[in-house]
Design a protein around this motif. Structure first.
Motif, short mmCIF file in Angstrom:
data_model
loop_
_atom_site.label_atom_id
_atom_site.label_comp_id
_atom_site.label_asym_id
_atom_site.label_seq_id
_atom_site.Cartn_x
_atom_site.Cartn_y
_atom_site.Cartn_z
N LEU A 293 0.83 -1.20 0.00
CA LEU A 293 0.00 0.00 0.00
C LEU A 293 0.87 1.26 0.00
CD1 LEU A 293 -2.78 1.27 0.04
CD2 LEU A 293 -2.76 1.11 2.55
N THR A 294 1.96 1.24 0.75
CA THR A 294 2.86 2.40 0.78
C THR A 294 3.41 2.69 -0.61
OG1 THR A 294 3.50 2.01 3.07
CG2 THR A 294 5.01 3.32 1.73
N ILE A 295 3.85 1.65 -1.29
CA ILE A 295 4.39 1.83 -2.64
C ILE A 295 3.28 2.22 -3.62
CG2 ILE A 295 5.49 0.62 -4.57
CD1 ILE A 295 7.06 -0.99 -2.46
N ALA A 296 2.11 1.63 -3.44
CA ALA A 296 0.97 1.97 -4.32
C ALA A 296 0.64 3.45 -4.23
CB ALA A 296 -0.24 1.13 -3.94
N THR A 297 0.54 3.99 -3.02
CA THR A 297 0.20 5.41 -2.86
C THR A 297 1.31 6.32 -3.37
OG1 THR A 297 1.04 5.34 -0.58
CG2 THR A 297 -1.31 4.98 -0.89
N GLN A 298 2.54 5.81 -3.33
CA GLN A 298 3.67 6.58 -3.83
C GLN A 298 3.54 6.86 -5.33
OE1 GLN A 298 7.39 4.87 -2.62
NE2 GLN A 298 8.62 6.21 -3.92
N TYR A 299 2.82 5.98 -6.03
CA TYR A 299 2.67 6.12 -7.47
C TYR A 299 1.23 6.38 -7.90
CZ TYR A 299 7.45 4.67 -7.35
OH TYR A 299 8.80 4.62 -7.07
N SER A 305 -5.48 -3.22 -4.10
CA SER A 305 -5.94 -4.23 -5.06
C SER A 305 -5.82 -3.72 -6.50
CB SER A 305 -7.37 -4.65 -4.76
OG SER A 305 -8.25 -3.54 -4.82
N ALA A 306 -6.20 -2.45 -6.72
CA ALA A 306 -6.10 -1.88 -8.07
C ALA A 306 -4.64 -1.80 -8.51
CB ALA A 306 -6.74 -0.49 -8.10
N PHE A 307 -3.79 -1.40 -7.58
CA PHE A 307 -2.35 -1.32 -7.89
C PHE A 307 -1.81 -2.71 -8.21
CE2 PHE A 307 1.93 -2.05 -6.25
CZ PHE A 307 2.65 -1.16 -7.02
N SER A 308 -2.16 -3.70 -7.41
CA SER A 308 -1.64 -5.06 -7.61
C SER A 308 -2.08 -5.63 -8.95
CB SER A 308 -2.09 -5.97 -6.47
OG SER A 308 -1.52 -5.56 -5.24
N ARG A 309 -3.33 -5.34 -9.35
CA ARG A 309 -3.80 -5.81 -10.66
C ARG A 309 -2.99 -5.18 -11.78
NH1 ARG A 309 -8.91 -5.25 -8.19
NH2 ARG A 309 -9.22 -3.21 -9.19
N ALA A 310 -2.78 -3.86 -11.68
CA ALA A 310 -2.00 -3.15 -12.71
C ALA A 310 -0.56 -3.65 -12.75
CB ALA A 310 -2.04 -1.65 -12.44
N PHE A 311 0.00 -3.89 -11.56
CA PHE A 311 1.38 -4.35 -11.47
C PHE A 311 1.55 -5.70 -12.15
CE2 PHE A 311 5.03 -6.37 -9.48
CZ PHE A 311 5.95 -5.33 -9.39
N LYS A 312 0.67 -6.64 -11.86
CA LYS A 312 0.78 -7.97 -12.45
C LYS A 312 0.55 -7.94 -13.96
CE LYS A 312 -0.46 -12.79 -11.86
NZ LYS A 312 -1.14 -13.80 -11.01
N LYS A 313 -0.33 -7.07 -14.41
CA LYS A 313 -0.60 -6.97 -15.85
C LYS A 313 0.64 -6.50 -16.60
CE LYS A 313 -3.67 -4.79 -19.23
NZ LYS A 313 -4.82 -3.88 -19.44
N VAL A 314 1.37 -5.54 -16.02
CA VAL A 314 2.54 -4.97 -16.68
C VAL A 314 3.77 -5.84 -16.49
CG1 VAL A 314 4.15 -3.02 -16.71
CG2 VAL A 314 1.69 -2.60 -16.57
N ILE A 315 4.03 -6.23 -15.24
CA ILE A 315 5.27 -6.93 -14.91
C ILE A 315 5.18 -8.44 -15.16
CG2 ILE A 315 6.91 -7.43 -13.04
CD1 ILE A 315 6.93 -4.53 -14.01
#
Length: 326
Positions: A293-299, A305-315
């Motif tokens: 969550l800390t890293i998600a808010t940083q970006y 959950s939204a960040f994790s979905r985007a992260f897995k889609k890209v990475i």
């Protein structure tokens, strides 16, 4: 007029689009081999995944030929001072240009010096060539995507403008690789970083406006407005950018901006923003213990959950999987 030290110290160094992209390449390891070769000699180098290789011919002559790359042949007679970078780690043979006997790398009498440096004396009693050869490995998914957009080989001849810098860096790299003092490992990594960035910058800057779509994001350099948009994304990845705001910032209509950005960069502006954020986040997961969550808010993400979905889609991996692999 009073000099404001606080303001000066807080001023960040500016980066070009090329520099900011290349500086995020996330090098994993580097080692070098100093080779003294006497005719007749020939060496067969295997393809190595996720690896960038380079060869600097310090003296003499040498021939390099690619193996199994029909779509992009490589057949070069190297002269003293020439440098070649192989971004994809393709299989190739090095020789004196006459020998047809190519000894596999793992059969060579290589002398281990330390974890970063090896020495090789090989061949017959004929004319001599001295080379510094290196291998640099990467694991960052977006770095690997970048390498896929590059050609099999980037050849920089002695008289090219970047070659003096390359020769100086290779000389320093060789000296540090032999050294076992405190801090040597960090110096080797930094020098290898600079060497790769210098060679790639030389190549990429020569490509501006010539083959924009083949180099993906490098195409942004063909248009000052698109370059500015990319710089804004790089500088403020946490900002809640919209297509309209980016278009306004660079003085274009929403439609024209979207079309031109996609044409030059290969991604839509919002897809590029997401990919850049995830690239930065990937590095955070490798180098910090900050929570998701800390890293998600940083970006710019308020939802884990939204960040994790985007992260897995890209990475291609979840944040948790990246942490386990580190």
């Amino acid at each position: 007029m009073t000099f404001d030290y606080d303001k000066r110290l807080a001023t960040k160094a500016s980066e070009s689009v090329i520099s900011s992209l290349l500086n995020k390449m996330s090098m994993e390891s580097v080692f070098c081999t100093q080779s003294t070769l006497r005719s007749p000699w020939g060496i067969s180098m295997p393809a190595i995944d996720h690896c960038m290789m380079f060869h600097l011919l310090a003296s003499g002559t040498a021939h390099i030929q690619a193996l199994n790359t029909q779509s992009e042949p490589l057949n070069i007679d190297m002269q003293a001072g020439d440098f070649i970078l192989l971004p994809k780690g393709i299989g190739h043979v090095l020789s004196d240009g006459e020998s047809n006997n190519h000894v596999p790398l793992n059969k060579l009498p290589i002398k281990f010096i330390n974890e970063h440096f090896e020495q090789l004396e090989f061949g017959g009693n004929g004319r001599q060539a001295i080379m510094l050869c290196g291998a640099i490995t990467f694991k960052h998914p977006l770095t690997l995507k970048l390498l896929e957009t590059l050609p099999n080989a980037i050849y920089i001849q002695k008289d090219d403008s970047a070659n003096q810098s390359i020769q100086s860096l290779v000389h320093l790299l060789s000296n540090e690789a032999i050294n076992t003092d405190i801090g040597t490992s960090g110096m080797i990594t930094r020098l290898a970083d600079l060497l790769v960035i210098t060679a790639l910058r030389q190549y990429l800057e020569h490509q501006q406006g010539t083959h924009p779509n083949t180099l993906n994001w490098v195409g942004a350099l063909a248009d000052a407005r698109i370059t500015k948009a990319v710089q804004l994304v790089h500088k403020f990845p946490e900002k809640h950018w919209s297509l309209e705001e980016l278009a306004t910032q660079v003085g274009m209509s929403r439609t024209n901006f979207a079309v031109e950005f996609k044409r030059l960069v290969g991604n839509s502006p919002m897809d590029y923003l997401t990919a850049w954020r995830m690239s930065l986040a990937y590095t955070n997961f490798q180098t910090t213990k900050d929570s998701i969550l800390t890293i998600a808010t940083q970006y710019g993400y308020q939802s884990e959950s939204a960040f994790s979905r985007a992260f897995k889609k890209v990475i291609g991996f979840s944040p948790g999987e990246v942490r386990k692999r580190t």
